[in-house]
Design an enzyme around this catalytic site. Sequence first.
Site, short mmCIF file in Angstrom:
data_model
loop_
_atom_site.label_atom_id
_atom_site.label_comp_id
_atom_site.label_asym_id
_atom_site.label_seq_id
_atom_site.Cartn_x
_atom_site.Cartn_y
_atom_site.Cartn_z
CB ILE A 58 5.07 37.76 39.67
CG1 ILE A 58 6.34 36.87 40.19
CG2 ILE A 58 3.87 38.33 40.52
CD1 ILE A 58 6.96 38.09 41.26
N GLY B 70 11.15 31.85 35.32
CA GLY B 70 12.67 31.88 35.47
C GLY B 70 13.07 30.55 34.60
CB SER B 71 16.74 29.77 34.22
OG SER B 71 17.10 29.65 35.47
CG PHE B 72 15.26 26.35 37.75
CD1 PHE B 72 14.65 26.05 38.88
CD2 PHE B 72 16.03 27.47 38.06
CE1 PHE B 72 14.75 26.71 40.04
CE2 PHE B 72 16.28 28.09 39.03
CZ PHE B 72 15.73 27.61 40.39
N GLY B 73 11.73 27.38 36.41
CA GLY B 73 10.62 27.14 37.34
C GLY B 73 9.61 28.77 37.39
CB VAL C 264 8.97 33.97 39.55
CG1 VAL C 264 9.11 34.76 40.79
CG2 VAL C 264 10.04 33.31 38.66
CE LYS D 72 13.95 31.63 39.13
NZ LYS D 72 15.23 31.68 38.46
CG ASP E 9 18.88 33.84 29.52
OD1 ASP E 9 18.70 34.17 28.45
OD2 ASP E 9 17.96 33.31 30.22
#
Length: 794
Positions: A489, A492-495, A497, A511, A618
């Site tokens: 869907i 995110g900032s590191f992966g 989701v 995530k 962010d």
Amino acid sequence: MTTLTTAVVYLLGLLFSVVVFSVHGLGAGATTVSVSYGSDVTICGIVAGQPSQRIQCWRNSQVFDVYSDISFESIAGGRDLFCGVRSGGSSLVCWNPNLIPKRLYYNETVLLSKLVIGDTQICAITNSTGLNVNCWRDREEFSTLNARIRSISSGLGFNCGAPSNNTDGIICFGTNSELASSIQGEFTNFRMLNIAVGGNHACGVNSTGILICRGENNFGQIDVPNHLPFEFSTLALGLNHSCALRRLNNTVICWGGGGGNMSDYETGISFESIVAGLDFTCGLTTNNLSVICWGEGWVRNGSFPLGFELPLRRILPGPCVRSVCDCGSYTQSDTLCSGSGTICKPCDIASLVPPSPPLLPPPSGAGNVPRSSPSRPLRRGLLAFAIVGSIGTFAGICTIIYCWWTGVCCGNKKIHNSVQPTITGANNNGPQFSNSSPVSRSSTIRRQASRVFGRQRSGTSSKHADREEEFTFADLALATDNFSHQNKIGAGSFGVVYRGKLIDGREVAIKRGETSQKAKKFQEKESAFDSELAFLSRLHHKHLVRLVGYCEEREEKLLVYEYMKNGALYDHLHDKKNVEKDSSLLNSWKMRIKIALDAARGIEYLHNYAVPPIIHRDIKSSNILLDANWVARVSDFGLSLMGPESESEHRPTKAAGTVGYIDPEYYGLNVVTAKSDVYGLGVVMLELLTGKRAIFKSNDDGNGGTPITLVDYAVPAIISGELTNVLDKRVRPPEVNEAEAVELMAYTAKHCVNLEGRERPTMSDIVANLERALSLCDDSHDSISSGQISIISE
């Protein structure tokens, strides 16, 4: 023997009679081996000698694992599906031919046992009062039978069970009610210890140890061969054939099938268990715990010789359990279960048959049935079970006291109330299941750090007593259908989701961090996971996305959030699907102002009420999510930092964020303050007003033109009093009261995006203005001049 002892032994005989036989009908009952048929033949087994009792399957000469980190205690197969009961019996998972899983059942209190599958019909007995039978068809639940049944089997459209109250007859039910009624009627005068169902026939052993078969006999499937009482133990029935294991040497005999390789087939091999497909049978050998198959369908469809040994690993002869075995355990249990349980041997049928009440002497003329009467060895055996039962009762009482004292039996899960690592995106080769590992040193440090950050002012936060749960990677893989593309869907900032459904039915967003070697080179990716877990584990506010839990197993790092049904604000504003007027609930000025207010309240909580304060760094429309009630919540704390205690303090740090939303002052000076979040929210408010992206092409079609920032596009129009020229055309022109509210939000946004942070308002000022704007939408007689406008710069 005293009357009391006689009564105890008699009751124990009744109790143990429920586990007398294993019966496996069409598609196989619940064992450690399953057979699926239909588009392809798939044979699966639960692998021995592993820390987790995983499933391994064979199909079209290929061997593959299914969820290698999840332990199962039994599996069964049918037409184009196979299912497994997870260790402990709390959940049932089924797979279709494409190996897409679906969870059919979850209950930590009402556990499943004796799973059976007939064609596409799935049934299982629960441990609830009355021993209910739950059934599913085509992986959807369709019936529940409240009846005391000791064993159950399933065929083509009908199921049969042997009553557990030692009465005559059997109970049959299902979609093919006519056949079910006919089969049930043919067993009316027999007291059955068990029952197995095939295509259109059924077999079972009665209380005298005689095997009885009834139903269709077009292929000789009910022509039982001559046998002694209690000669047979396990039964496996296919469409037109029947098979049984001999109790003394575990060799197999089959009959029916219309001749060929099925009729009267005896392998001379000793088996631990057998299961049946439509027109062939498979068995788990005693010698080396391998699987071999035979029968007309096997030779015809698979082109494999009789006795062909499937290239599967060693398969467990039974489930690994942590309870005391009533009739002894396998000598190699510790090795087979890899130290995680014991495999119980099946109890001897002859010694466990319930005696006639109350242990009357055998009737005259019973000499031809030597093992059907309650002999002296029988009484000694039952007395032994009485002693074992007493010891078990004492152990059970001790266990209950221990559970009450420690609280482990009260539904408490392993929880974590602090920080946790970063998520690194899914690799290109598909998800790899990692084994659970000991708690790392960094995890311990984060736990200690969480105690320092445990203080929290009451502020405007909602009451929240939940703590973060620690999930296994296997649980989250199951929740997301193995991190399928269909469940993706966003990012995110590191992966990446994924949408998921936990085993208890909760919908969540998961995530998953990147695990590639390239991703590990970026320290910021690693710290993002730590930041999210550190901050969200102590932040609870109705306008912040709530963290449900986390998972950290070796290279895998995942965070689990509550699921936001209506997605990201960015998608509603900029998705190409949302181009028609009134196509979204967001296409009203009141709703857009409310969303801006919700986000502002969440950020205000971070700045003013969290201890110490937090700078998000962010803020953007894709990080503002909408729940089922269209309440906006701030998400993604991967770049967040602990802020200074006062606005006058600054924190030097390398600039981070998203182009178009980054505070120009922060980007140029590398000094972050809370006013950096104010800038990002100002851009989001301009998005809500104009419907434009933070950076867009000057041509409306987006196919050409010069890139322009939203600030450069909208602020001049606001200053010159030409706001209507830049408002989103998808929203109807604002009415008088709405016009004042929209103008107030625009005026506030203009101040938020001032180049210098000291000229921007605080979050409290912004919240006050947006609250005023929202109230104007409901009050057509009010005006801006009648209320206070809070634009206070530092």
